[in-house]
Design an enzyme around this catalytic site. Sequence first.
Site, PDB file in Angstrom:
ATOM      1  CE  LYS A 249       2.067  -2.082   3.686  1.00 57.50           C
ATOM      2  NZ  LYS A 249       2.305  -0.644   4.001  1.00 57.50           N
TER       3      LYS A 249
HETATM    4  N1  PMP Z   1       7.267  -3.712   9.026  1.00 59.64           N
HETATM    5  C1  PMP Z   1       7.383  -4.355   7.855  1.00 59.64           C
HETATM    6  C2  PMP Z   1       8.137  -5.638   7.834  1.00 59.64           C
HETATM    7  C3  PMP Z   1       6.820  -3.818   6.687  1.00 59.64           C
HETATM    8  O1  PMP Z   1       6.949  -4.456   5.521  1.00 59.64           O
HETATM    9  C4  PMP Z   1       6.136  -2.586   6.770  1.00 59.64           C
HETATM   10  C5  PMP Z   1       5.529  -1.993   5.524  1.00 59.64           C
HETATM   11  N2  PMP Z   1       6.418  -1.302   4.692  1.00 59.64           N
HETATM   12  C6  PMP Z   1       6.056  -1.937   8.005  1.00 59.64           C
HETATM   13  C7  PMP Z   1       6.610  -2.538   9.111  1.00 59.64           C
HETATM   14  C8  PMP Z   1       5.422  -0.576   8.157  1.00 59.64           C
HETATM   15  O2  PMP Z   1       4.059  -0.520   7.876  1.00 59.64           O
HETATM   16  P1  PMP Z   1       3.407   0.768   7.233  1.00 59.64           P
HETATM   17  O3  PMP Z   1       3.747   0.786   5.762  1.00 59.64           O
HETATM   18  O4  PMP Z   1       1.937   0.594   7.462  1.00 59.64           O
HETATM   19  O5  PMP Z   1       3.952   1.989   7.901  1.00 59.64           O
END
Ligand code: PMP
Length: 327
Positions: free
Chosen positions: A45
């Site tokens: 992130k």
């Molecule tokens: N894994 C974790 C631990 C996350 O914090 C996030 C973000 N919410 C994601 C995966 C997914 O990423 P994205 O928001 O880009 O879909």
Amino acid sequence: MVGITGGFVEAIGNTPLIRLRRLSEATGCQILGKAEFMNPGGSVKDRAALGIVEQAEAAGALTAGGTVVEGTAGNTGIGLAHICNAKGYRTLIVIPETQSQEKISLLRTLGAEVRTVPAVPYRDPNNYVRFSGRLAQELPGAIWANQFDNTANRHAHYTTTGPEIWRQTAGHVHAWVAATGTGGTYAGVARYLKEQNPGVRCVLADPHGSGLYSWFKTGAITISGSSMTEGIGNSRVTANLEGAPVDDTIRIGDQTALNMIYRLLWDEGLFMGGSVGINVAAAVQVAQEMGPGHCIVTVLCDGGSRYQSRLFDDHWLRQRGLQRPCP
Ligand code: PMP
């Protein structure tokens, strides 16, 4: 002097692409994990947070001393707090109280103002995302990061993560597999890779308790069960996910993901968070479906220390009917 990085912000991205040796040997494929846990804020992130902040700066919406407000399950808030400290902004984070204590206390340590709220569905006006939007409107000099529907998020992955994967594999990538929270990582990378080679198979991984698997399979969002994972799954198609190429979707159960997290730790030396278990288990399934000789890329979103009191705690696992695997 060589190799000096000009601060936190410049240290984001350009992460290694790690070959998962045992899983690659077992499937006859190259299974590669983009090591996003190595970003300076500790997760994938950081990229979205930076993309959102830089876009707000460029638009003139965020100026010196301003505040970035966000509703976040943790990692986006952590990335924002680091970046805002480095750039001279304040951070106000709204987080569901069900999220891990490690992430909540880390946000406070980083200097963010944190409001915890009950976990209620998106349709409820007091949902953490909607609540954060209202706070941003009321606060002078504030912007709402709005990571779910602000496409600066997926754009950051389209311009950095996707090209890095293409370069690191010298274009020899056959499949891209990832779970989605906001959808930014999945969509940005999927779009970039498809543009380079429309034959790259893009597979969305989904935990139980999320509606995206049924959305792809049937066109309707139906939700059943729940998941130990944090930061992934959704009950709606966000602006970031809208229009993203999806060739298939795979649902991974919690025990399968948990087994994978422990295998990554014991076999590969990688101490990973829950969403990585979903991603890598899905990548292995894609490798098995495609057969030997293929290169499958997924994302290692964050590290296990953020979940020490959960995924790595026997009592917590037993309470959820999960079993710590045996070495
Ligand atoms: N894994 C974790 C631990 C996350 O914090 C996030 C973000 N919410 C994601 C995966 C997914 O990423 P994205 O928001 O880009 O879909």
